[in-house]
Design a protein around this motif. Sequence first.
Motif, PDB file in Angstrom:
ATOM      1  N   UNK A 195      74.106 -15.761 -28.835  1.00 33.62           N
ATOM      2  CA  UNK A 195      74.428 -17.157 -28.557  1.00 33.62           C
ATOM      3  C   UNK A 195      75.370 -17.680 -29.631  1.00 33.62           C
ATOM      4  N   UNK A 196      75.877 -18.879 -29.421  1.00 32.45           N
ATOM      5  CA  UNK A 196      76.671 -19.533 -30.447  1.00 32.45           C
ATOM      6  C   UNK A 196      75.820 -19.729 -31.698  1.00 32.45           C
ATOM      7  N   UNK A 197      76.470 -19.893 -32.857  1.00 32.83           N
ATOM      8  CA  UNK A 197      75.725 -20.041 -34.108  1.00 32.83           C
ATOM      9  C   UNK A 197      74.803 -21.252 -34.080  1.00 32.83           C
ATOM     10  N   UNK A 198      75.208 -22.289 -33.378  1.00 35.81           N
ATOM     11  CA  UNK A 198      74.376 -23.477 -33.210  1.00 35.81           C
ATOM     12  C   UNK A 198      74.403 -23.886 -31.746  1.00 35.81           C
ATOM     13  N   UNK A 199      73.314 -24.447 -31.240  1.00 38.26           N
ATOM     14  CA  UNK A 199      73.355 -24.953 -29.863  1.00 38.26           C
ATOM     15  C   UNK A 199      74.331 -26.120 -29.753  1.00 38.26           C
ATOM     16  N   UNK A 200      74.819 -26.334 -28.557  1.00 40.51           N
ATOM     17  CA  UNK A 200      75.729 -27.450 -28.304  1.00 40.51           C
ATOM     18  C   UNK A 200      74.947 -28.756 -28.351  1.00 40.51           C
ATOM     19  N   UNK A 201      75.419 -29.679 -29.183  1.00 38.19           N
ATOM     20  CA  UNK A 201      74.822 -31.002 -29.343  1.00 38.19           C
ATOM     21  C   UNK A 201      75.612 -31.964 -28.458  1.00 38.19           C
ATOM     22  N   UNK A 202      74.956 -32.561 -27.478  1.00 37.90           N
ATOM     23  CA  UNK A 202      75.674 -33.400 -26.508  1.00 37.90           C
ATOM     24  C   UNK A 202      76.252 -34.661 -27.138  1.00 37.90           C
TER      25      UNK A 202
END
Length: 326
Positions: free
Chosen positions: A251-258
């Motif tokens: 996955x990306x290094x961090x989740x997507x923050x909306x």
Amino acid sequence: MKILVTGATGKVGKAFLATFLDEELYSSAKVVALCHNRKIDAGERVEIVAGSLADPEAVAQAMDGVTHVLHMAAVKESPDLAIDVAIKGMFLLLEAARQSPTLKQFILISGDCAVGHIFKEYPEPITEVSPRKAYSGCYALTKVLEEVMIEQYQIQYGLNGTVLRAPWIMEKDDFKYVLSFGADQFGGPVWGDLMSFDKAMRLGQGDFVPLMRDKTGAPLKRNFVHVDDLVAALMAALDHPDAMGELFNIAMDEPVDYAQVAAYLTRTRGLEAVEVPTPFHSNWLDNTKARHLLGWRPQVDFEGLIERAWSYVRSPNDPRKIWYPG
């Protein structure tokens, strides 16, 4: 090397084949694609076996002389196909693999639906040892069963299995339309489930971006990965000694923050953020293990996801679609 690829006609399959066949390290490698509903073109290094994963003869033919398996074929919410593809098909592949005199590695692409992604709560980042918590539906169940099956073949027979667990895979302009309120929305959630139908229709006529909030009221954080990064992880896992018998979150290094997405699109595209309360949970699919053991690093962050999506020009003969059944 002779690699069997299931799901070769899908989003990841097409991207993997293009990269794999162009890689000098594998210039002499052969590919066998087991295709059912859709086909790819055969070539000097690409052999096509037509048939179902649930057909023992087709699987046996496809597995003949194979050194590596890359299993990506899947069905979404199709109960009539789930047993044939995810259970019987997986069993036939694993049985052929464990008895094969040539098989060196079996790679499975799984999904974060096995850990419930935004539907199940985790008090800490989700690692490879976190409990599986599939959300409702047969698709998430099949991913749990596939992960367990390959684990058991590793335990029972010493199979060299590798599982790459990916969240929602983005390509081209997918992410732009994930955020759309209009009829052209790609994937979910269904806005009509989170607001009135009239409001969703009204928002679909303007330049808006959803700022979804999780169950606690904080900005929702959801995991994504770009198809290029998943393919890079696949290439890194091939014959890697530290991939043997392991499960990796890719996955990306961090989740997507909306909230960050909404702020970026307001600043760069002039979109207006719309608050959308949801019953979802913010989760973090931790990719530390893959970065540490495979030396893999995702290259696309949330800004890259946005810029790639907004700059992509899709041709009329390249429709945006969810690639299931595979």
